[in-house]
Enzyme design. Structure first.
Site: not given
Ligand code: ASP
Length: 328
Positions: A73, A187, A205, A215-218, A238-239, A241
């Site tokens: 990850s 992350t 991450t 795609r871009v996350g948080d 984390t999780g 985004g």
């Molecule tokens: N937050 C990360 C994302 O959305 C993934 C994760 O932390 O589980 O890219």
């Protein structure tokens, strides 16, 4: 890499359900998300002892996990997007409001260091895609394929159905390296206090496995995946985004601490806000928040059970703490 199940067997997991009991006996100087935060914190503490800054600490910690090809990850070995390309998101923030980030970075393992270079060597805060890669190369960062044979095999198996679905960590199995792990996203988020008492944070991450290209996350978004206010403390996420960004998760946690909440309560308040906002739409998602205040109090809270984080004190003692969860 040790699984949470392995830590349980070894008796190495501190189970903490409530906010009050989540405090460390001695003040924390570094916290990181998930069990793999233990190795990250060890690297951070080494930098601290050598007189490094909080920014040096979180960068060193992030690099350890980025270099671990067994971690599906983050960094090298991360799961690719749906086109088979590994793309990295990362950011850093320091005590003086310094910020740097990269998004959708390819072929460079240490996204956290590139994010730091964006902060220190450009007039901007974020570079993305080919621009981020070109900048990294110009700065002397080596390039290599980030796709391991294991990650490629997992992607080829995924292609058989091509169904995109975030899968949260399981309650007891915890984070497991892809392929074959139950989780398909994580992350490393890190927060540290240096010997001068200054705070910095980092977040790095490869994002959601099999995400759409681009795609871009948080995680590279200051305020969402990471936020530091040296007068108050810091938070990281984390999780999923897309969910973290909806509530500007890390900034919201820091603001809750500013108004007097302890770190775990602050994280809980933001998780509850997300659940109120999205209802059943987050029922199967994991979102977890982790915070450290300036007094060295650490705390976290998640939507789903199973979120763990590593807490390290100035003596280098590390505990893995299991956060409380809304859907426990
Ligand atoms: N937050 C990360 C994302 O959305 C993934 C994760 O932390 O589980 O890219």
């Amino acid at each position: 890499m040790a699984t949470r199940r392995g830590l349980l067997a070894a008796g190495g997991l501190a189970t903490v359900a409530g906010s009050a009991r989540a405090q460390t006996p001695s003040p924390a100087v570094m916290v990181s998300t998930w069990d793999f935060g233990r190795a990250a914190n060890a690297a951070g503490l080494e930098r601290r002892r050598a007189g490094g800054s909080a920014l040096d600490m979180v960068e060193a910690g992030g690099r350890v996990v980025e270099a671990d090809g067994g971690n599906g990850s983050v960094g090298f070995g991360g799961m690719p997007d749906r086109d088979g390309r590994v793309t990295l998101d990362a950011c850093v923030m320091d005590w003086a409001g310094g910020i740097g980030a990269v998004a959708a970075l390819e072929d460079v393992v240490h996204a956290v260091s590139v994010a730091r270079a964006v902060m220190e060597k450009t007039p901007h805060w974020m570079l993305v895609g080919t621009g981020a890669r070109e900048f990294a190369v110009a700065q002397g960062f080596p390039t290599q394929s980030l796709l391991t044979p294991e990650a490629e095999a997992a992607w080829r198996r995924w292609l058989e159905t091509s169904e995109y679905a975030p899968r949260p960590n399981s309650e007891n199995g915890g984070w497991a390296s892809m392929p074959g792990g139950e989780n398909n996203h994580d992350t490393i988020g890190l927060l540290a206090l240096d010997q001068a008492g200054r705070m910095a944070g980092a977040c790095t991450t490869s994002g959601m496995a099999f995400k759409m290209r681009g795609r871009v996350g948080d995680s590279p978004i200051v305020g969402a995946g990471l936020f530091v206010d040296d007068a108050v403390g810091g938070a990281t996420a984390t999780g999923v985004g897309e969910d973290v960004v909806r509530v500007a998760g890390s900034h919201a946690v820091v603001e809750a601490m500013r108004h007097g909440m302890d770190p775990a309560a602050a994280c809980r308040s933001v998780i509850e806000r997300l659940a109120r906002l999205r209802g059943t739409q987050v029922a199967g998602h994991q979102v977890a928040l982790l915070a450290l205040d300036k007094a060295g109090r650490a705390g976290g809270f998640a939507l789903q059970p199973g979120f763990t984080y590593a807490v390290t004190d100035a003596a280098g003692e590390t505990r893995i703490v299991r956060a409380g969860a809304l859907f426990a």
